[in-house]
Design an enzyme around this catalytic site. Structure first.
Site, short mmCIF file in Angstrom:
data_model
loop_
_atom_site.label_atom_id
_atom_site.label_comp_id
_atom_site.label_asym_id
_atom_site.label_seq_id
_atom_site.Cartn_x
_atom_site.Cartn_y
_atom_site.Cartn_z
N ALA A 1 0.82 -1.22 -0.15
CA ALA A 1 0.23 0.41 -0.06
C ALA A 1 0.85 1.51 0.05
O ALA A 1 2.04 1.31 0.70
CB ALA A 1 -1.07 0.14 1.21
N PRO A 2 0.65 2.57 -0.67
CA PRO A 2 1.16 4.00 -0.64
C PRO A 2 1.02 4.48 0.31
O PRO A 2 0.25 3.63 1.77
CB PRO A 2 0.38 4.12 -2.31
CG PRO A 2 -0.89 4.04 -1.65
CD PRO A 2 -0.64 2.81 -1.13
N TRP A 3 1.66 5.51 0.48
CA TRP A 3 1.76 6.70 1.59
C TRP A 3 0.73 7.74 1.49
O TRP A 3 0.13 8.58 2.62
CB TRP A 3 3.33 7.10 2.36
CG TRP A 3 3.75 8.20 0.80
CD1 TRP A 3 4.97 7.31 0.44
CD2 TRP A 3 3.58 9.32 -0.05
NE1 TRP A 3 5.36 7.76 -0.91
CE2 TRP A 3 5.12 8.80 -0.88
CE3 TRP A 3 2.70 9.71 0.60
CZ2 TRP A 3 4.75 10.14 -1.96
CZ3 TRP A 3 2.55 11.24 -0.74
CH2 TRP A 3 3.86 11.39 -1.21
N LYS B 1 1.35 -4.80 3.58
CA LYS B 1 2.83 -3.91 4.26
C LYS B 1 2.56 -2.96 3.81
O LYS B 1 2.12 -2.28 2.19
CB LYS B 1 4.34 -4.51 2.64
CG LYS B 1 5.42 -3.79 3.66
CD LYS B 1 6.76 -3.28 2.40
CE LYS B 1 6.56 -2.24 2.11
NZ LYS B 1 6.55 -1.34 2.24
N PRO B 2 2.39 -1.84 4.92
CA PRO B 2 2.04 -0.56 4.30
C PRO B 2 3.32 0.42 4.18
O PRO B 2 4.28 -0.30 4.06
CB PRO B 2 2.17 0.36 5.53
CG PRO B 2 2.39 -0.83 7.05
CD PRO B 2 2.49 -2.05 6.11
N SER C 1 4.24 4.06 -7.11
CA SER C 1 4.64 4.87 -8.39
C SER C 1 4.57 3.58 -9.94
O SER C 1 4.77 3.03 -9.39
CB SER C 1 6.18 5.40 -7.98
OG SER C 1 7.33 3.73 -8.36
N GLU D 1 -1.98 0.11 -10.00
CA GLU D 1 -2.37 1.25 -9.54
C GLU D 1 -1.28 2.02 -8.97
O GLU D 1 -1.31 1.98 -8.75
CB GLU D 1 -3.14 1.54 -8.70
CG GLU D 1 -4.64 1.69 -8.71
CD GLU D 1 -4.32 3.61 -8.46
OE1 GLU D 1 -3.53 4.49 -9.05
OE2 GLU D 1 -4.72 4.05 -7.42
N CYS E 1 -3.70 10.40 -7.16
CA CYS E 1 -3.22 9.80 -8.40
C CYS E 1 -4.10 10.36 -9.30
O CYS E 1 -4.22 10.40 -10.80
CB CYS E 1 -3.48 8.26 -8.37
SG CYS E 1 -2.11 7.46 -7.51
N GLU F 1 4.71 13.42 -13.12
CA GLU F 1 3.48 13.19 -12.08
C GLU F 1 4.29 13.48 -11.10
O GLU F 1 5.65 14.07 -10.52
CB GLU F 1 3.14 12.31 -11.64
CG GLU F 1 2.19 11.76 -10.61
CD GLU F 1 1.63 10.84 -9.81
OE1 GLU F 1 0.39 10.52 -9.54
OE2 GLU F 1 2.64 9.43 -9.95
#
Length: 478
Positions: free
Chosen positions: A152-154, A178-179, A230, A251, A285, A381
């Site tokens: 997962a992302p931040w 995993k965070p 990313s 994603e 995003c 981005e």
């Protein structure tokens, strides 16, 4: 006086554990820039333990009935509501987000999404049985894929964790999640809550850095790897997963075009677009970051957008007047600042363009005009509170500019002309097209992109199906 740091731990096989070798990472509150906790820097032994636990728990969880899994997910949703204040507090320390907006814009949709997938658990169906060859009946079964490695992302640590574990568990899979190394606190709290509801080994959390995530994806146990992150990270995951033909769900980044035609209500469009561009410090995003405006209203639109930016406030989490908090980490602040520092001479900063204060990682709401299609800030981005504006002459040029990037996650069209809106929605090469709005999401509709924004869907029945495999069973009638 020294304040004792909070000690976060992995959650593996129903218990909290430190990293096997005792290594830790400092966790920083981005609103203050100060360390407030330590988190495990998990290695191969920790990943092995989590995968072993998930694999051992899989057969029983797979064989549970859809009704049983639905009941578990509904309990998780209820528990999240009951622990909402604790989850909000953890997420605010994770991210520095405004408390009020975290409460109103994240907890309700998270709970709703879990409940949606609780309902989806009871829709594991194939097409009807039939005789497609004389004397033989065919049946299609939908089955869980197995152990899922999820990263997962931040930017939305809580919500993205929900998007990953809820469909996976609903379909009968087990999870090792995993965070991000910068935002583990709310995910560890989720493990505490979920662990009281699911059988041990069904849901596991392993904290760590990129090497930890790489070890998860390369591990032979998972049948599927899912990441929100990313483009570079997604490409690395796909490459690693290919070595043993794992299923992959990606994603990745976005660079959403916002196409504004001359018949648009400028005041309303500016209000909505500025909100969709600056919300969560632009760390989304799907954020409305790349505005394309018809030349006849360009100057008026830019002026109005610059005023909206100047009126938008960033600040500390407990300030109820702020729209967004800090950027997530020092590297992200450096990245956003770098884009502005490297602007070409023909670009003009209409608002913002600088860091706010010297405590935490705050950045001013920024509007940049005068840009060309091949400029770095158009093609890459930024992931910050920066909205760019370009001018176009006609529908064909608007489409050329809109589709002329490597990302293809989300987009929007602003016009009163229904036929034009329909033409644009067909021609825009993005996984989502909003018309006269930007950024709303619902659990029932899919979220996911094309091109370098990845593949696979989150949310919706399509997202649920991504966590299943299809088996054909044929039986003789003789």
């Amino acid at each position: 006086m020294t304040t004792e740091l909070r000690r976060l731990r992995n959650y593996i096989n129903g218990e909290f554990r430190d990293a096997a070798d005792g290594r830790t990472i400092d966790v920083i509150n981005p609103a203050t820039g100060e360390v407030y906790a330590t988190s495990p820097l998990s290695g191969q032994a920790d990943v092995d333990a989590a995968m072993e636990a998930a694999a051992a728990a899989f057969p029983a969880w797979r064989d549970s009935t859809p009704a049983e899994r639905q009941k578990v997910l509904l309990k998780i949703a209820d528990a999240f509501e009951e622990r909402a204040e604790d989850l909000i507090a953890a997420e605010v320390e994770n991210t520095g987000k405004p408390v009020a907006l975290t409460a109103s814009e994240e907890i309700p949709p998270m709970v709703d999404q879990i409940r949606f997938f609780a309902g989806a658990a009871r829709l594991l169906e194939g097409r009807s049985a039939g005789e497609y060859m004389e004397g033989l009946t065919s049946i299609v079964r939908r089955e869980p894929v197995g152990v899922c490695a999820q990263v997962a992302p931040w930017n939305y640590p809580m919500m993205m964790a929900v998007w990953k574990f809820a469909p996976a568990l609903a379909a009968g899979n087990t999870v090792v999640l995993k965070p991000s190394d910068t935002t583990p606190a709310s995910t560890v709290l989720m493990a505490e809550i979920i662990g009281q509801i699911v059988p041990k080994g069904v849901f596991n959390v392993v904290c760590g850095d990129r090497d930890t995530g790489r070890a998860m994806v390369e591990h032979p146990t998972p049948a599927m790897a899912s990441i929100t992150g990313s483009v570079r990270a997604g490409m690395q995951v796909a490459e690693s997963a290919a070595k043993d033909v794992k299923r992959v769900h990606l994603e990745l980044g976005g660079k959403a075009p916002v196409v504004v035609f001359e018949d648009t209500d400028i005041e309303k469009a500016v209000e909505d677009i500025s909100m969709a561009g600056f919300f969560n410090a632009g760390q989304d995003c799907t954020a409305a970051t790349r505005v394309l405006v018809h030349e006849s209203i360009h100057d008026e639109f830019v002026s109005a957008l610059a005023k909206a930016a100047a009126a938008t406030k960033t600040g500390q989490p407990d300030d109820e007047d702020v729209l967004y908090g800090p950027l997530n980490n020092a590297n992200q602040l450096k990245q956003v600042s770098g884009f502005i520092d490297r602007l070409p001479a023909h670009a003009k900063v209409e608002a913002g363009g600088q860091r706010v204060g010297d405590k935490g990682y705050f950045y001013a709401p920024t509007v940049v005009s005068g840009l060309k299609q091949d400029d770095e800030i158009i093609q890459n981005e930024v992931f910050g509170p920066v909205i760019t504006v370009q001018s176009f002459t006609d529908e064909a040029q608007a489409l050329e500019y809109a589709n002329g990037v490597e990302y293809a996650l989300a987009s929007s069209v602003w016009t009163k002309d229904h036929a034009r809106a329909m033409r644009m929605s067909k021609a825009l090469d993005f996984g989502c097209v909003w018309i006269n709005t930007h950024i709303p999401l619902v659990a029932e509709m899919p979220h996911g992109g094309f091109k370098k924004s990845g593949y696979g869907k989150d949310l919706s029945g399509y997202g649920f199906e991504d966590y299943t495999r299809i088996k054909h069973v044929m039986t003789s009638l003789g």
